[in-house]
Design a protein around this motif. Structure first.
Motif, PDB file in Angstrom:
ATOM      1  N   ILE A  25       0.836  -1.207   0.000  1.00  0.00           N
ATOM      2  CA  ILE A  25       0.000   0.000   0.000  1.00  0.00           C
ATOM      3  C   ILE A  25       0.863   1.247   0.000  1.00  0.00           C
ATOM      4  N   LEU A  26       1.932   1.231   0.789  1.00  0.00           N
ATOM      5  CA  LEU A  26       2.842   2.376   0.828  1.00  0.00           C
ATOM      6  C   LEU A  26       3.479   2.610  -0.540  1.00  0.00           C
ATOM      7  N   ALA A  27       3.885   1.520  -1.205  1.00  0.00           N
ATOM      8  CA  ALA A  27       4.487   1.650  -2.532  1.00  0.00           C
ATOM      9  C   ALA A  27       3.479   2.182  -3.543  1.00  0.00           C
ATOM     10  N   ALA A  28       2.224   1.734  -3.434  1.00  0.00           N
ATOM     11  CA  ALA A  28       1.190   2.211  -4.356  1.00  0.00           C
ATOM     12  C   ALA A  28       0.936   3.698  -4.173  1.00  0.00           C
ATOM     13  N   VAL A  29       0.879   4.139  -2.914  1.00  0.00           N
ATOM     14  CA  VAL A  29       0.672   5.566  -2.647  1.00  0.00           C
ATOM     15  C   VAL A  29       1.870   6.379  -3.116  1.00  0.00           C
ATOM     16  N   TRP A  30       3.079   5.877  -2.845  1.00  0.00           N
ATOM     17  CA  TRP A  30       4.289   6.595  -3.234  1.00  0.00           C
ATOM     18  C   TRP A  30       4.416   6.707  -4.756  1.00  0.00           C
ATOM     19  N   SER A  31       3.878   5.738  -5.504  1.00  0.00           N
ATOM     20  CA  SER A  31       3.990   5.757  -6.960  1.00  0.00           C
ATOM     21  C   SER A  31       3.156   6.860  -7.597  1.00  0.00           C
ATOM     22  N   VAL A  32       2.104   7.310  -6.915  1.00  0.00           N
ATOM     23  CA  VAL A  32       1.238   8.349  -7.485  1.00  0.00           C
ATOM     24  C   VAL A  32       1.297   9.657  -6.701  1.00  0.00           C
ATOM     25  N   ASP A  33       1.873   9.644  -5.509  1.00  0.00           N
ATOM     26  CA  ASP A  33       1.967  10.847  -4.690  1.00  0.00           C
ATOM     27  C   ASP A  33       3.356  10.961  -4.078  1.00  0.00           C
ATOM     28  N   LYS A  34       3.811  12.180  -3.908  1.00  0.00           N
ATOM     29  CA  LYS A  34       5.053  12.431  -3.189  1.00  0.00           C
ATOM     30  C   LYS A  34       4.733  12.543  -1.708  1.00  0.00           C
ATOM     31  N   ILE A  35       5.417  11.741  -0.897  1.00  0.00           N
ATOM     32  CA  ILE A  35       5.142  11.667   0.533  1.00  0.00           C
ATOM     33  C   ILE A  35       6.129  12.554   1.286  1.00  0.00           C
ATOM     34  N   SER A  36       5.592  13.465   2.077  1.00  0.00           N
ATOM     35  CA  SER A  36       6.415  14.344   2.895  1.00  0.00           C
ATOM     36  C   SER A  36       6.095  14.094   4.363  1.00  0.00           C
ATOM     37  N   LEU A  37       7.128  13.981   5.180  1.00  0.00           N
ATOM     38  CA  LEU A  37       6.938  13.716   6.611  1.00  0.00           C
ATOM     39  C   LEU A  37       6.890  15.007   7.426  1.00  0.00           C
ATOM     40  N   PRO A  39       6.201  18.951   6.743  1.00  0.00           N
ATOM     41  CA  PRO A  39       5.006  18.451   7.451  1.00  0.00           C
ATOM     42  C   PRO A  39       4.419  17.257   6.711  1.00  0.00           C
ATOM     43  N   PRO A  40       3.649  16.422   7.403  1.00  0.00           N
ATOM     44  CA  PRO A  40       3.065  15.256   6.733  1.00  0.00           C
ATOM     45  C   PRO A  40       2.018  15.655   5.691  1.00  0.00           C
ATOM     46  N   LYS A  41       2.275  15.309   4.440  1.00  0.00           N
ATOM     47  CA  LYS A  41       1.317  15.627   3.381  1.00  0.00           C
ATOM     48  C   LYS A  41       1.625  14.784   2.153  1.00  0.00           C
ATOM     49  N   LEU A  42       0.645  14.715   1.260  1.00  0.00           N
ATOM     50  CA  LEU A  42       0.787  14.004   0.003  1.00  0.00           C
ATOM     51  C   LEU A  42       0.647  15.013  -1.138  1.00  0.00           C
ATOM     52  N   THR A  43       1.585  14.952  -2.076  1.00  0.00           N
ATOM     53  CA  THR A  43       1.557  15.821  -3.245  1.00  0.00           C
ATOM     54  C   THR A  43       1.476  14.953  -4.491  1.00  0.00           C
ATOM     55  N   SER A  44       0.464  15.173  -5.296  1.00  0.00           N
ATOM     56  CA  SER A  44       0.255  14.338  -6.476  1.00  0.00           C
ATOM     57  C   SER A  44       1.414  14.461  -7.456  1.00  0.00           C
ATOM     58  N   ARG A  45       1.823  13.324  -8.006  1.00  0.00           N
ATOM     59  CA  ARG A  45       2.840  13.321  -9.046  1.00  0.00           C
ATOM     60  C   ARG A  45       2.190  13.607 -10.399  1.00  0.00           C
ATOM     61  N   SER A  46       2.964  14.164 -11.310  1.00  0.00           N
ATOM     62  CA  SER A  46       2.461  14.462 -12.652  1.00  0.00           C
ATOM     63  C   SER A  46       2.646  13.226 -13.522  1.00  0.00           C
ATOM     64  N   LEU A  47       1.643  12.368 -13.536  1.00  0.00           N
ATOM     65  CA  LEU A  47       1.712  11.141 -14.316  1.00  0.00           C
ATOM     66  C   LEU A  47       0.988  11.255 -15.653  1.00  0.00           C
ATOM     67  N   GLU A  48      -0.011  12.134 -15.704  1.00  0.00           N
ATOM     68  CA  GLU A  48      -0.745  12.288 -16.955  1.00  0.00           C
ATOM     69  C   GLU A  48       0.073  13.094 -17.965  1.00  0.00           C
ATOM     70  N   MET A  49      -0.172  12.788 -19.232  1.00  0.00           N
ATOM     71  CA  MET A  49       0.501  13.498 -20.313  1.00  0.00           C
ATOM     72  C   MET A  49      -0.562  14.043 -21.261  1.00  0.00           C
ATOM     73  N   ALA A  50      -0.478  15.337 -21.550  1.00  0.00           N
ATOM     74  CA  ALA A  50      -1.437  15.980 -22.446  1.00  0.00           C
ATOM     75  C   ALA A  50      -0.697  16.596 -23.622  1.00  0.00           C
ATOM     76  N   THR A  51      -1.366  16.638 -24.760  1.00  0.00           N
ATOM     77  CA  THR A  51      -0.770  17.217 -25.957  1.00  0.00           C
ATOM     78  C   THR A  51      -1.756  18.185 -26.616  1.00  0.00           C
ATOM     79  N   ALA A  52      -1.210  19.062 -27.428  1.00  0.00           N
ATOM     80  CA  ALA A  52      -2.012  19.996 -28.217  1.00  0.00           C
ATOM     81  C   ALA A  52      -1.212  20.345 -29.460  1.00  0.00           C
TER      82      ALA A  52
END
Length: 256
Positions: A25-37, A39-52
């Motif tokens: 579960i920790l690995a799954a969360v870490w793969s999509v969010d940056k974990i900070s201790l 202060p404790p918080k989760l920051t979403s990673r930029s996994l989506e790719m958009a084009t124009a």
């Protein structure tokens, strides 16, 4: 049969399975969010790719494309000029102006100019450093790829960004940035209006996400891989412990 035996051993190691699940579960969360201790918080990673994408016609004030009185030799000259203008977009002042107007970091914007027979590969920007870890940040980058039509004065602008909105803004801003730069040079050189290059954008660019749902895919893959590796390690340690215990009992029996 082998899978059943392993499942049976995992069932007997319930505490270890709970630890493996927590790690997965920790690995799954870490793969999509940056974990900070702190202060404790989760920051979403930029996994989506958009084009124009958008297109730009390089023309003259008195259109060489629509005016039948213009000969085709002028189109050949405009076609070569389109390649030149495509390279101008990749220059440092224009690139920085595009980044500033689009609201993206100038250092993160990579611009690839049109390829030609004399320039068959991309040039490395002097102020951009490349590292082997950059492959992990492919989706968290801003890119502009400029291509030129070899038989017409037409430029194709392709933008890549983490969000659809930013990709559209980046493509449109690239055209506007080039137009402003060309107009400014014309004013400095005091070029008459009737002799200036005219850039005509064929429709506004609209961004679209091309890998929707990637966050769930990455999280599930990280969970499965981590749980599999952790479970295999748990079974291995259990076997080592069991073998150690049997060997100890054998030594005691032999000593008795």
């Amino acid at each position: 049969m082998g899978i059943g035996i392993r499942m049976r051993r995992l069932w007997e190691l319930k505490a270890g399975v709970l630890v493996c699940t927590a790690l997965a579960i920790l690995a799954a969360v870490w793969s999509v969010d940056k974990i900070s201790l702190l202060p404790p918080k989760l920051t979403s990673r930029s996994l989506e790719m958009a084009t124009a994408s958008t297109q730009v016609v390089v023309d003259t004030p008195k259109s060489a494309i629509l005016d039948l009185r213009q000969d085709t030799y002028s189109l050949d000259g405009l076609t070569n000029r389109a390649v030149l203008l495509g390279n101008v977009i990749a220059s440092q002042p224009v690139r920085e102006s595009i980044a500033r107007r689009a609201g993206v970091p100038a250092a993160a914007l990579v611009v690839t100019p049109p390829f030609t027979a004399k320039q068959p590969r991309a040039r490395i920007q002097a102020d951009s450093k490349r590292h082997t870890s950059d492959i992990l940040k492919t989706n968290d980058q801003y890119r502009l790829t400029i291509t030129a039509n070899p038989s017409a004065p037409l430029l194709y602008v392709y933008a890549q960004a983490p969000s659809a909105k930013t990709a559209g803004v980046l493509a449109n801003t690239a055209v506007e940035g080039l137009r402003r730069y060309v107009d400014r040079l014309a004013e400095l050189e005091q070029t008459p209006d009737k002799e200036r290059i005219r850039l005509v954008q064929l429709g506004q660019a609209e961004g679209a996400v091309i890998n929707g749902g990637v966050a769930w895919s990455v999280a599930i893959l990280a969970f499965v891989l981590t749980f599999g590796v952790a479970s295999a390690t748990l079974i291995l340690l259990s076997r080592i412990r069991q073998g150690w215990r049997l060997e100890s009992l054998s030594e005691r029996a032999a000593g008795a």
